[in-house]
Design a protein around this motif. Structure first.
Motif, short mmCIF file in Angstrom:
data_model
loop_
_atom_site.label_atom_id
_atom_site.label_comp_id
_atom_site.label_asym_id
_atom_site.label_seq_id
_atom_site.Cartn_x
_atom_site.Cartn_y
_atom_site.Cartn_z
N UNK A 27 -4.90 23.66 2.50
CA UNK A 27 -4.25 23.54 1.18
C UNK A 27 -4.56 24.77 0.32
N UNK A 28 -5.84 25.15 0.31
CA UNK A 28 -6.23 26.34 -0.44
C UNK A 28 -5.55 27.59 0.11
N UNK A 29 -5.50 27.68 1.43
CA UNK A 29 -4.86 28.84 2.07
C UNK A 29 -3.39 28.93 1.69
N UNK A 30 -2.68 27.80 1.79
CA UNK A 30 -1.26 27.81 1.45
C UNK A 30 -1.03 28.11 -0.03
N UNK A 31 -1.91 27.60 -0.88
CA UNK A 31 -1.78 27.88 -2.31
C UNK A 31 -1.95 29.37 -2.59
N UNK A 32 -2.93 29.98 -1.94
CA UNK A 32 -3.17 31.42 -2.13
C UNK A 32 -1.99 32.26 -1.65
N UNK A 33 -1.43 31.89 -0.50
CA UNK A 33 -0.27 32.62 0.03
C UNK A 33 0.92 32.44 -0.91
N UNK A 34 1.14 31.21 -1.34
CA UNK A 34 2.23 30.90 -2.26
C UNK A 34 2.14 31.73 -3.54
N UNK A 35 0.98 31.73 -4.15
CA UNK A 35 0.80 32.46 -5.41
C UNK A 35 0.97 33.97 -5.21
N UNK A 36 0.50 34.47 -4.09
CA UNK A 36 0.61 35.90 -3.80
C UNK A 36 2.07 36.31 -3.59
N UNK A 37 2.82 35.49 -2.87
CA UNK A 37 4.24 35.79 -2.63
C UNK A 37 5.04 35.77 -3.95
N UNK A 38 4.79 34.77 -4.77
CA UNK A 38 5.48 34.68 -6.06
C UNK A 38 5.14 35.90 -6.93
N UNK A 39 3.87 36.27 -6.96
CA UNK A 39 3.43 37.41 -7.77
C UNK A 39 4.10 38.70 -7.30
N UNK A 40 4.12 38.92 -6.00
CA UNK A 40 4.67 40.17 -5.47
C UNK A 40 6.19 40.26 -5.62
N UNK A 41 6.87 39.12 -5.56
CA UNK A 41 8.33 39.13 -5.60
C UNK A 41 8.89 38.92 -7.01
N UNK A 42 8.02 38.88 -8.01
CA UNK A 42 8.41 38.56 -9.38
C UNK A 42 9.49 39.48 -9.94
N UNK A 43 9.42 40.77 -9.57
CA UNK A 43 10.36 41.74 -10.16
C UNK A 43 11.54 42.08 -9.26
N UNK A 44 11.69 41.35 -8.17
CA UNK A 44 12.85 41.56 -7.31
C UNK A 44 14.07 40.89 -7.93
N UNK A 45 15.24 41.22 -7.42
CA UNK A 45 16.48 40.59 -7.90
C UNK A 45 16.40 39.08 -7.71
N UNK A 46 15.94 38.65 -6.54
CA UNK A 46 15.82 37.21 -6.27
C UNK A 46 14.80 36.58 -7.20
N UNK A 47 13.67 37.25 -7.41
CA UNK A 47 12.62 36.73 -8.28
C UNK A 47 13.07 36.59 -9.72
#
Length: 200
Positions: A27-47
């Motif tokens: 659960x912790x691992x998936x949460x960390x991956x989730x948060x990292x992906x959202x953070x990195x993709x924040x400024x993309x067109x999709x984000x």
């Protein structure tokens, strides 16, 4: 026992222990991956279109990003294929994995410099975990058949394009190259039935 199986067992144990560090806390691992992906993709067109800057939880994500099929994602994919940057991920992808699939015709799956190591690591760890679980490493001294698509890559707007297995073939480590079958020429055969006959 030759040196290669001996070192394979050491690498296998190390790989297994590294995997356990995150596998034991999913659960912790998936949460960390989730948060990292959202953070990195924040400024993309999709984000931007899906308000990634407001997403803090998985519930936020499900409310902002509807489940969709490839056809509904295709407008974004088309922009990436045309060479536009920062659409689904930052910058441009390194490769397009082309898949025929059973629906929608040919599909283009962007592979980024961030995602490629995971493809390689997953394949490597599958072998290493087998070695760790069974203790069998003798096969690393023998020949190994890699069934794959053609490693010959095309170019599409400056981005290399090919089958995923053909792309990954360029990353097979040198220590496995001597054991590798079939030949490069055989793997380059596009027609699958012709390739299988050549392998046999």
């Amino acid at each position: 026992m030759s040196l290669k199986p001996f070192f394979a067992k050491l690498f296998a144990k190390n790989s297994y222990l590294k995997t356990q560090l995150w596998a034991k806390k999913p659960i912790e691992t998936q949460r960390n991956v989730f948060e990292d992906l959202i953070r990195q993709a924040k400024k993309t067109k999709f984000g931007i279109d899906h308000h990634f800057n407001q997403i803090k939880t998985f519930k936020d994500f499900t409310q902002n990003v509807p489940v969709r099929d490839y056809e509904e994602l295709k407008p974004y994919i088309d922009k990436v294929v045309k060479g536009e940057e920062n659409i689904l991920w930052n910058g441009k992808p390194l490769y397009f994995a082309k898949t025929s699939g059973t629906t929608s015709g040919a599909k283009y799956i962007p592979l980024t410099k961030e995602s490629m190591p995971f493809h390689i690591e997953a394949a490597r760890n599958a072998i290493l975990h087998y070695i760790h679980e069974t203790g069998n490493a003798d096969f690393v001294d023998g020949k190994m058949i890699f069934l794959q698509g053609s490693p010959i890559l095309e170019q599409k707007n400056g981005i290399k394009l090919g089958r995923l297995s053909g792309i990954v073939a360029h990353f097979v480590p040198k220590y496995l190259q001597k054991n590798r079958m079939p030949s490069w020429e055989t793997n380059c055969i596009e027609d699958w039935e012709t390739k299988v006959n050549a392998i046999v």
